[in-house]
Design a protein around this motif. Structure first.
Motif, PDB file in Angstrom:
ATOM      1  N   ARG A  81      54.897 -21.444 -44.530  1.00 40.50           N
ATOM      2  CA  ARG A  81      56.193 -20.502 -45.001  1.00 40.50           C
ATOM      3  C   ARG A  81      57.248 -21.363 -44.265  1.00 40.50           C
ATOM      4  NH1 ARG A  81      53.793 -14.942 -42.483  1.00 40.50           N
ATOM      5  NH2 ARG A  81      53.259 -16.598 -41.180  1.00 40.50           N
ATOM      6  N   ASN A  82      57.012 -22.394 -43.500  1.00 37.90           N
ATOM      7  CA  ASN A  82      58.346 -23.293 -42.932  1.00 37.90           C
ATOM      8  C   ASN A  82      58.262 -24.496 -43.541  1.00 37.90           C
ATOM      9  OD1 ASN A  82      58.818 -20.891 -41.098  1.00 37.90           O
ATOM     10  ND2 ASN A  82      57.477 -21.585 -39.793  1.00 37.90           N
ATOM     11  N   LEU A  83      57.580 -24.967 -44.712  1.00 36.17           N
ATOM     12  CA  LEU A  83      57.581 -26.063 -45.202  1.00 36.17           C
ATOM     13  C   LEU A  83      59.156 -26.596 -45.490  1.00 36.17           C
ATOM     14  CD1 LEU A  83      54.421 -26.335 -47.070  1.00 36.17           C
ATOM     15  CD2 LEU A  83      54.954 -27.600 -45.183  1.00 36.17           C
ATOM     16  N   ILE A 120      53.579 -29.964 -51.726  1.00 29.54           N
ATOM     17  CA  ILE A 120      52.173 -30.407 -51.357  1.00 29.54           C
ATOM     18  C   ILE A 120      51.062 -29.975 -52.208  1.00 29.54           C
ATOM     19  CG2 ILE A 120      50.514 -30.133 -49.497  1.00 29.54           C
ATOM     20  CD1 ILE A 120      52.762 -29.799 -47.458  1.00 29.54           C
ATOM     21  N   THR A 121      50.628 -31.023 -52.746  1.00 29.81           N
ATOM     22  CA  THR A 121      49.380 -30.862 -53.900  1.00 29.81           C
ATOM     23  C   THR A 121      47.960 -30.529 -53.231  1.00 29.81           C
ATOM     24  OG1 THR A 121      49.186 -33.418 -54.368  1.00 29.81           O
ATOM     25  CG2 THR A 121      50.795 -32.007 -55.478  1.00 29.81           C
ATOM     26  N   ASN A 122      47.822 -31.110 -52.032  1.00 29.49           N
ATOM     27  CA  ASN A 122      46.592 -30.951 -51.625  1.00 29.49           C
ATOM     28  C   ASN A 122      46.559 -31.215 -50.016  1.00 29.49           C
ATOM     29  OD1 ASN A 122      43.790 -30.786 -51.526  1.00 29.49           O
ATOM     30  ND2 ASN A 122      43.652 -33.135 -51.796  1.00 29.49           N
ATOM     31  N   ILE A 123      45.699 -30.611 -49.140  1.00 26.11           N
ATOM     32  CA  ILE A 123      45.577 -30.701 -47.878  1.00 26.11           C
ATOM     33  C   ILE A 123      43.873 -30.922 -47.615  1.00 26.11           C
ATOM     34  CG2 ILE A 123      45.712 -29.648 -45.567  1.00 26.11           C
ATOM     35  CD1 ILE A 123      48.160 -28.357 -46.639  1.00 26.11           C
ATOM     36  N   THR A 124      43.623 -32.077 -46.963  1.00 23.57           N
ATOM     37  CA  THR A 124      42.377 -32.236 -46.671  1.00 23.57           C
ATOM     38  C   THR A 124      42.113 -32.640 -44.972  1.00 23.57           C
ATOM     39  OG1 THR A 124      42.366 -34.752 -47.046  1.00 23.57           O
ATOM     40  CG2 THR A 124      41.997 -33.305 -48.653  1.00 23.57           C
ATOM     41  N   THR A 125      40.806 -32.639 -44.711  1.00 24.69           N
ATOM     42  CA  THR A 125      40.436 -32.993 -43.231  1.00 24.69           C
ATOM     43  C   THR A 125      40.708 -34.681 -43.215  1.00 24.69           C
ATOM     44  OG1 THR A 125      38.181 -33.278 -43.800  1.00 24.69           O
ATOM     45  CG2 THR A 125      38.855 -31.069 -43.020  1.00 24.69           C
ATOM     46  N   SER A 126      40.730 -35.084 -42.181  1.00 27.27           N
ATOM     47  CA  SER A 126      40.582 -36.523 -41.851  1.00 27.27           C
ATOM     48  C   SER A 126      39.320 -37.290 -42.424  1.00 27.27           C
ATOM     49  CB  SER A 126      40.821 -36.819 -40.524  1.00 27.27           C
ATOM     50  OG  SER A 126      39.609 -36.308 -39.679  1.00 27.27           O
ATOM     51  N   VAL A 136      45.462 -23.257 -46.889  1.00 26.72           N
ATOM     52  CA  VAL A 136      46.905 -23.008 -47.462  1.00 26.72           C
ATOM     53  C   VAL A 136      46.523 -22.649 -48.893  1.00 26.72           C
ATOM     54  CG1 VAL A 136      48.966 -24.143 -48.104  1.00 26.72           C
ATOM     55  CG2 VAL A 136      47.773 -24.708 -45.892  1.00 26.72           C
ATOM     56  N   ASP A 137      47.165 -21.541 -49.498  1.00 27.77           N
ATOM     57  CA  ASP A 137      46.891 -21.076 -50.689  1.00 27.77           C
ATOM     58  C   ASP A 137      48.001 -21.919 -51.638  1.00 27.77           C
ATOM     59  OD1 ASP A 137      49.271 -19.766 -49.670  1.00 27.77           O
ATOM     60  OD2 ASP A 137      49.076 -18.024 -50.668  1.00 27.77           O
ATOM     61  N   PHE A 141      52.072 -20.912 -51.260  1.00 28.54           N
ATOM     62  CA  PHE A 141      52.345 -21.141 -49.886  1.00 28.54           C
ATOM     63  C   PHE A 141      53.122 -20.190 -49.257  1.00 28.54           C
ATOM     64  CE2 PHE A 141      52.841 -25.190 -52.260  1.00 28.54           C
ATOM     65  CZ  PHE A 141      52.221 -25.993 -51.885  1.00 28.54           C
ATOM     66  N   THR A 142      52.025 -18.843 -49.144  1.00 26.32           N
ATOM     67  CA  THR A 142      52.484 -17.614 -48.663  1.00 26.32           C
ATOM     68  C   THR A 142      51.573 -17.381 -47.454  1.00 26.32           C
ATOM     69  OG1 THR A 142      50.782 -16.371 -50.155  1.00 26.32           O
ATOM     70  CG2 THR A 142      52.984 -16.646 -50.685  1.00 26.32           C
TER      71      THR A 142
END
Length: 183
Positions: A81-83, A120-126, A136-137, A141-142
């Motif tokens: 929510r702070n992006l 942001i289109t995607n978030i993954t682990t390392s 993240v939804d 982004f809520t």
């Protein structure tokens, strides 16, 4: 002799009053200043610990869209929510121009090829797997967090970008962590 006693009494009175005034200065004026200065130090240290971004892999562009992978290396997660507090600044040469321009782009919840902005289109682990903890939804982004060690793929849209010219992207977190990318 009586005049000398009065002089001693006056000198003693001046010393006592000077001591009282210095004590009042220390308590009334300097005390709050010291508290304020220590509070600023605490806030500064907290912000420094807030987030640290680093580049993962090689950024690239396709047409007027730039793709960047960033890792959150800070000790805290970033609340999605702070992006919009993250600055994405792009220096580029617009199509049909000879001079570069520099712009801060807004955060967009939905990627739009016709609008300047980033998301942001995607978030993954390392390890490249989908995030499990605090997901993240995307694209709303809520809720959710960009956790430590996770890699976010940023899509940066600049419709009038001339991809044949050099591009500079600077991404800065609220705590001052900065990544500069030359494409």
């Amino acid at each position: 002799m009586a005049g000398l006693g009065g002089t001693y009494a006056a000198a003693l009175l001046v010393l006592v009053l000077s001591g009282v005034i210095m004590t009042m200065y220390a308590v009334v004026l300097r005390g709050p200043m010291l508290i304020l200065e220590s509070g600023v130090d605490v806030v500064t240290r907290t912000c420094e610990l807030e987030s640290k971004l680093s580049l993962s892999g090689s950024p690239y562009s396709i047409g007027s869209t730039i793709y960047v992978n960033l890792t959150n290396e800070g000790p805290r997660p970033v609340d999605v929510r702070n992006l919009d507090l993250i600055d994405v600044i792009v220096e580029y040469v617009p199509t049909g121009s000879d001079e570069s321009t520099c712009e801060r782009l807004p955060f967009l919840t939905q990627p739009d090829p016709q609008s300047k902005g980033w998301t942001i289109t995607n978030i993954t682990t390392s390890e490249g797997k989908p995030e499990i903890e605090n997901p993240v939804d995307i694209p709303y982004f809520t809720r959710g967090f960009w956790d430590q060690g996770e890699i976010a793929t940023l899509e940066i849209n600049v419709p009038d970008l001339d991809p044949s010219e050099p591009i500079l992207v600077v991404i800065t977190s609220p705590s001052g962590s900065r990544v500069s990318i030359h494409i």
